[in-house]
Structures are given as C-alpha cells and as structure tokens.
Design a protein around this motif. Structure first.
Motif, PDB file in Angstrom:
ATOM      1  N   CYS A  19      40.363  48.818  47.400  1.00  0.00           N
ATOM      2  CA  CYS A  19      41.435  49.154  48.201  1.00  0.00           C
ATOM      3  C   CYS A  19      42.055  47.810  49.228  1.00  0.00           C
ATOM      4  O   CYS A  19      43.126  47.504  49.138  1.00  0.00           O
ATOM      5  CB  CYS A  19      41.104  50.214  49.136  1.00  0.00           C
ATOM      6  SG  CYS A  19      41.098  51.888  48.368  1.00  0.00           S
ATOM      7  N   LEU A  20      40.977  47.124  49.587  1.00  0.00           N
ATOM      8  CA  LEU A  20      41.366  46.159  50.724  1.00  0.00           C
ATOM      9  C   LEU A  20      41.720  44.884  49.661  1.00  0.00           C
ATOM     10  O   LEU A  20      42.864  44.233  50.198  1.00  0.00           O
ATOM     11  CB  LEU A  20      40.058  45.517  51.141  1.00  0.00           C
ATOM     12  CG  LEU A  20      40.210  44.490  52.243  1.00  0.00           C
ATOM     13  CD1 LEU A  20      41.099  44.915  53.321  1.00  0.00           C
ATOM     14  CD2 LEU A  20      38.829  44.027  52.717  1.00  0.00           C
ATOM     15  N   TRP A  24      45.693  43.086  49.529  1.00  0.00           N
ATOM     16  CA  TRP A  24      45.684  41.539  49.900  1.00  0.00           C
ATOM     17  C   TRP A  24      46.506  40.887  48.747  1.00  0.00           C
ATOM     18  O   TRP A  24      47.159  39.905  49.234  1.00  0.00           O
ATOM     19  CB  TRP A  24      44.292  40.809  49.898  1.00  0.00           C
ATOM     20  CG  TRP A  24      43.580  41.072  51.108  1.00  0.00           C
ATOM     21  CD1 TRP A  24      44.013  41.492  52.537  1.00  0.00           C
ATOM     22  CD2 TRP A  24      42.339  40.635  51.433  1.00  0.00           C
ATOM     23  NE1 TRP A  24      42.809  41.337  53.475  1.00  0.00           N
ATOM     24  CE2 TRP A  24      41.932  40.929  52.893  1.00  0.00           C
ATOM     25  CE3 TRP A  24      41.089  40.115  50.685  1.00  0.00           C
ATOM     26  CZ2 TRP A  24      40.600  40.767  53.574  1.00  0.00           C
ATOM     27  CZ3 TRP A  24      40.015  40.026  51.455  1.00  0.00           C
ATOM     28  CH2 TRP A  24      39.908  40.373  52.775  1.00  0.00           C
ATOM     29  N   SER A  37      45.133  49.032  52.151  1.00  0.00           N
ATOM     30  CA  SER A  37      44.243  48.275  52.806  1.00  0.00           C
ATOM     31  C   SER A  37      44.070  48.646  54.185  1.00  0.00           C
ATOM     32  O   SER A  37      43.233  48.291  54.979  1.00  0.00           O
ATOM     33  CB  SER A  37      44.895  46.943  52.854  1.00  0.00           C
ATOM     34  OG  SER A  37      46.124  46.797  53.297  1.00  0.00           O
ATOM     35  N   ARG A  38      44.914  49.499  54.700  1.00  0.00           N
ATOM     36  CA  ARG A  38      44.904  49.480  56.307  1.00  0.00           C
ATOM     37  C   ARG A  38      44.649  51.201  56.614  1.00  0.00           C
ATOM     38  O   ARG A  38      44.410  51.346  57.673  1.00  0.00           O
ATOM     39  CB  ARG A  38      46.320  49.152  57.004  1.00  0.00           C
ATOM     40  CG  ARG A  38      46.620  47.736  56.849  1.00  0.00           C
ATOM     41  CD  ARG A  38      47.766  47.414  57.980  1.00  0.00           C
ATOM     42  NE  ARG A  38      48.061  45.857  57.623  1.00  0.00           N
ATOM     43  CZ  ARG A  38      49.054  45.466  58.172  1.00  0.00           C
ATOM     44  NH1 ARG A  38      49.757  46.096  59.151  1.00  0.00           N
ATOM     45  NH2 ARG A  38      49.306  44.136  58.244  1.00  0.00           N
ATOM     46  N   PHE A  41      41.040  52.193  52.899  1.00  0.00           N
ATOM     47  CA  PHE A  41      40.209  51.347  52.972  1.00  0.00           C
ATOM     48  C   PHE A  41      39.071  51.728  54.489  1.00  0.00           C
ATOM     49  O   PHE A  41      37.908  51.797  54.129  1.00  0.00           O
ATOM     50  CB  PHE A  41      40.205  49.865  53.349  1.00  0.00           C
ATOM     51  CG  PHE A  41      39.439  48.838  53.906  1.00  0.00           C
ATOM     52  CD1 PHE A  41      38.136  48.509  52.978  1.00  0.00           C
ATOM     53  CD2 PHE A  41      39.386  48.520  55.307  1.00  0.00           C
ATOM     54  CE1 PHE A  41      37.383  47.591  53.580  1.00  0.00           C
ATOM     55  CE2 PHE A  41      38.228  47.632  55.787  1.00  0.00           C
ATOM     56  CZ  PHE A  41      37.333  47.186  54.755  1.00  0.00           C
ATOM     57  N   TYR A  42      39.417  51.982  55.586  1.00  0.00           N
ATOM     58  CA  TYR A  42      39.059  52.088  56.780  1.00  0.00           C
ATOM     59  C   TYR A  42      38.400  53.708  56.593  1.00  0.00           C
ATOM     60  O   TYR A  42      37.536  54.133  56.882  1.00  0.00           O
ATOM     61  CB  TYR A  42      39.798  52.191  57.945  1.00  0.00           C
ATOM     62  CG  TYR A  42      39.950  50.710  58.308  1.00  0.00           C
ATOM     63  CD1 TYR A  42      38.831  50.076  58.963  1.00  0.00           C
ATOM     64  CD2 TYR A  42      41.005  49.993  58.071  1.00  0.00           C
ATOM     65  CE1 TYR A  42      38.825  48.768  59.272  1.00  0.00           C
ATOM     66  CE2 TYR A  42      41.027  48.613  58.529  1.00  0.00           C
ATOM     67  CZ  TYR A  42      40.291  48.220  59.143  1.00  0.00           C
ATOM     68  OH  TYR A  42      40.266  46.766  59.450  1.00  0.00           O
ATOM     69  N   THR A  89      38.809  48.577  63.406  1.00  0.00           N
ATOM     70  CA  THR A  89      37.995  47.222  63.327  1.00  0.00           C
ATOM     71  C   THR A  89      36.940  47.286  64.014  1.00  0.00           C
ATOM     72  O   THR A  89      35.826  46.672  63.705  1.00  0.00           O
ATOM     73  CB  THR A  89      39.059  46.187  63.630  1.00  0.00           C
ATOM     74  OG1 THR A  89      40.253  46.025  63.129  1.00  0.00           O
ATOM     75  CG2 THR A  89      38.264  44.707  63.459  1.00  0.00           C
TER      76      THR A  89
END
Length: 107
Positions: A19-20, A24, A37-38, A41-42, A89
């Motif tokens: 996913c990241l 990118w 990615s945001r 991913f998390y 993060t």
C-alpha cells in the motif's frame, strides 16, 4: 499458534508495504493513492502490531504494542488536515521501537 500469528503478521506487514509503495509510485488516481498510503497502510500496520502484541515477552511491551496499534488505527481515520493526524506516525514509531526492543531481549 505462534507460527500462525507470525504468518498473519507477516502478511499484514507485506500488504501494508505494498500500500505504501503504491502511494509513493502513484500507480492509481491521486485519491486511491492517498487512501492506500495514508489510511490503509496505517490500518494494516496497526493490525500487524495487534497480532504481534501477545507474542512479546515483556507485559509492558505487550500493552505498549496494543496502544501503538490503537493509535495507528485511530490516527488513520483522522483527517490529514487535523493536528492529531500525526498520531498515526507516533504509533508507527512506537510499534517499531517496541518490536525492535523485544527482539534485542530475545537474543
């Protein structure tokens, strides 16, 4: 049972990295890239931390890993414009540190 948990954690981690990478390299539309990615991913990393937590030998690390997992997932649902969006993060970094600390103790 622990082997199965490690396999699940590995699959979740690899899916999160995919996913990241997709985000990118802008493989899809900007909206999809941002979602993967945001957000996704998390969520996947948080799920991976949740699966890893019971395998930690130190109870304090285990509870910390559960907290890191929760912070990652909750942070993923916060809008990026929010000042609290950085929580995801912080959860990611805390989970990585706890994971690495546990590995050093096991050797």
């Amino acid at each position: 049972m622990q082997n199965q948990q490690q396999s699940i954690q590995g699959v979740l981690s690899i899916a999160a990295l995919i996913c990241l990478a997709v985000g990118w390299f802008n493989l899809f539309s900007p909206d999809i890239n941002q979602l993967l990615s945001r957000k996704v991913f998390y969520i996947l990393i948080g799920a991976s931390f949740f699966v890893q937590a019971p395998m930690l030998t130190n109870k304090n690390f285990m509870y910390g890993m559960y907290a890191a997992a929760g912070v990652c997932v909750i942070g993923a649902f916060l809008p990026d414009s929010s000042g609290l969006a950085m929580l995801k993060t912080i959860g990611l970094l805390a989970g990585i540190i706890l994971s690495m600390s546990n590995r050093n103790r096991n050797r």
